[in-house]
Design a protein around this motif. Structure first.
Motif, mmCIF file in Angstrom:
data_model
loop_
_atom_site.group_PDB
_atom_site.id
_atom_site.type_symbol
_atom_site.label_atom_id
_atom_site.label_comp_id
_atom_site.label_asym_id
_atom_site.label_seq_id
_atom_site.Cartn_x
_atom_site.Cartn_y
_atom_site.Cartn_z
ATOM 1 N N ALA A 115 38.848 39.889 45.748
ATOM 2 C CA ALA A 115 38.482 41.259 46.402
ATOM 3 C C ALA A 115 39.952 41.890 46.485
ATOM 4 O O ALA A 115 40.047 43.252 46.086
ATOM 5 C CB ALA A 115 37.767 41.178 47.442
ATOM 6 N N VAL A 116 40.873 41.335 46.987
ATOM 7 C CA VAL A 116 42.185 41.913 47.065
ATOM 8 C C VAL A 116 42.858 42.323 45.898
ATOM 9 O O VAL A 116 43.894 43.251 46.032
ATOM 10 C CB VAL A 116 43.167 40.924 48.249
ATOM 11 C CG1 VAL A 116 42.444 40.950 49.570
ATOM 12 C CG2 VAL A 116 43.347 39.832 47.349
ATOM 13 N N ASP A 117 42.783 41.714 44.800
ATOM 14 C CA ASP A 117 43.431 42.144 43.597
ATOM 15 C C ASP A 117 42.302 43.260 42.856
ATOM 16 O O ASP A 117 42.862 43.686 41.875
ATOM 17 C CB ASP A 117 43.562 40.932 42.842
ATOM 18 C CG ASP A 117 44.343 40.007 43.637
ATOM 19 O OD1 ASP A 117 45.501 40.360 44.284
ATOM 20 O OD2 ASP A 117 44.226 38.826 43.395
ATOM 21 N N SER A 119 40.877 46.056 41.090
ATOM 22 C CA SER A 119 41.030 47.532 41.026
ATOM 23 C C SER A 119 39.668 48.430 41.164
ATOM 24 O O SER A 119 38.533 47.967 40.816
ATOM 25 C CB SER A 119 41.684 47.921 39.657
ATOM 26 O OG SER A 119 40.817 47.745 38.548
#
Length: 269
Positions: A115-117, A119
């Motif tokens: 999720a943090v990566d 786009s």
């Protein structure tokens, strides 16, 4: 079937056709060129339906031959995210076959990033296929079913990830969109029940298809997945298609708004 009276209610003999027969029905299958979609197309054709495969890429004659048998089968190129194209293809099917009775809403996409990566572009791409595309196809098919006045059956492909927040790797956009499909299925089932359109979903476990090729290439990961599954293996496409066939047929006349896991016991734990 219920309105006409079931043979069992009249003391008559019952055959498998009473529950699974699709003679005279026209079925559209998105993402039907391979995997679960192809297995579903083959099962529907075997039950007597005329099948139209809708896929983003041209489908080979060998694939069509595996579906066709004694039934008519054809394939059309369609992008489920393109509203105009979806409208045109379903209009073409209705014009050529006279009606649309069954939709298997199977086209899907996964971008397996944390999720943090992830786009926004990747998120939007998955949402466009897995959620908006499913809605567009369901809405368009339902319009034809309502106009024909003969009811119909829509089966959406969800996932075990739609019913669980867990997983052995990050897949947030896929999990979110497949979870949305479960409630979309419920909502459409309620809205379209007066038109005798049943809307259900299947929620498969990991299935041995090109869709999960990157996972199949990781033996240790597959061992973990199998260990998490009570039946200790992943599924094959032909093990999901019978559930789709059931939900499409007369045997499921009183089943709507339901999501049926085909998961080897994964969600039972």
């Amino acid at each position: 079937m219920g309105e006409q009276g079931h043979p069992a209610e009249q003391g008559g003999a019952v055959s498998l056709t009473d529950f699974y027969g699709l003679e005279g029905k026209v079925a559209a299958v998105t993402g039907g060129g391979s995997g679960i979609g192809l297995a579903a197309a083959q099962a529907l054709a075997a039950a007597g339906a005329e099948v139209v495969i809708l896929d983003r890429a041209p489908v080979g004659e060998d694939v069509l031959a595996s579906v066709r048998g004694a039934r008519r089968a054809e394939a059309l190129v369609m992008d489920v995210t393109d509203e105009a194209e979806v409208t045109a293809r379903f209009t073409e099917i209705a014009a050529r076959h006279g009606h649309i009775d069954i939709l298997v809403n199977n086209a899907g996409l996964a971008i397996r990033d944390a999720a943090v990566d992830l786009s926004l572009e990747a998120w939007d791409k998955v949402v466009a296929v897995n959620m908006t595309g499913v809605f567009l196809c369901a809405r368009t098919a339902a319009r034809h079913m309502i106009a024909a006045g003969q009811g119909g059956a829509i089966i959406n492909t969800a996932s075990i990830m739609a019913l669980s927040g867990g997983g052995v790797y990050p897949n947030i956009s896929y999990q979110t969109t497949k979870g949305a499909i479960v409630n979309l299925t419920r909502a459409l089932a309620v809205e379209w029940a007066p038109h005798r359109i049943r809307v259900n979903a299947v929620a498969p476990t990991y299935v041995r298809t090109p869709f999960i090729a990157p996972l199949l290439a990781q033996p240790e990961l597959m061992q973990r997945i199998e260990a998490m599954t009570p039946l200790r293996r992943i599924a094959e496409p032909h093990e999901v298609s019978p559930a789709i066939l059931f939900l499409a047929g007369p045997g499921a006349a009183m089943v709507t708004g339901h999501t049926l896991p085909v998961d080897g016991g994964y969600l039972a734990q």
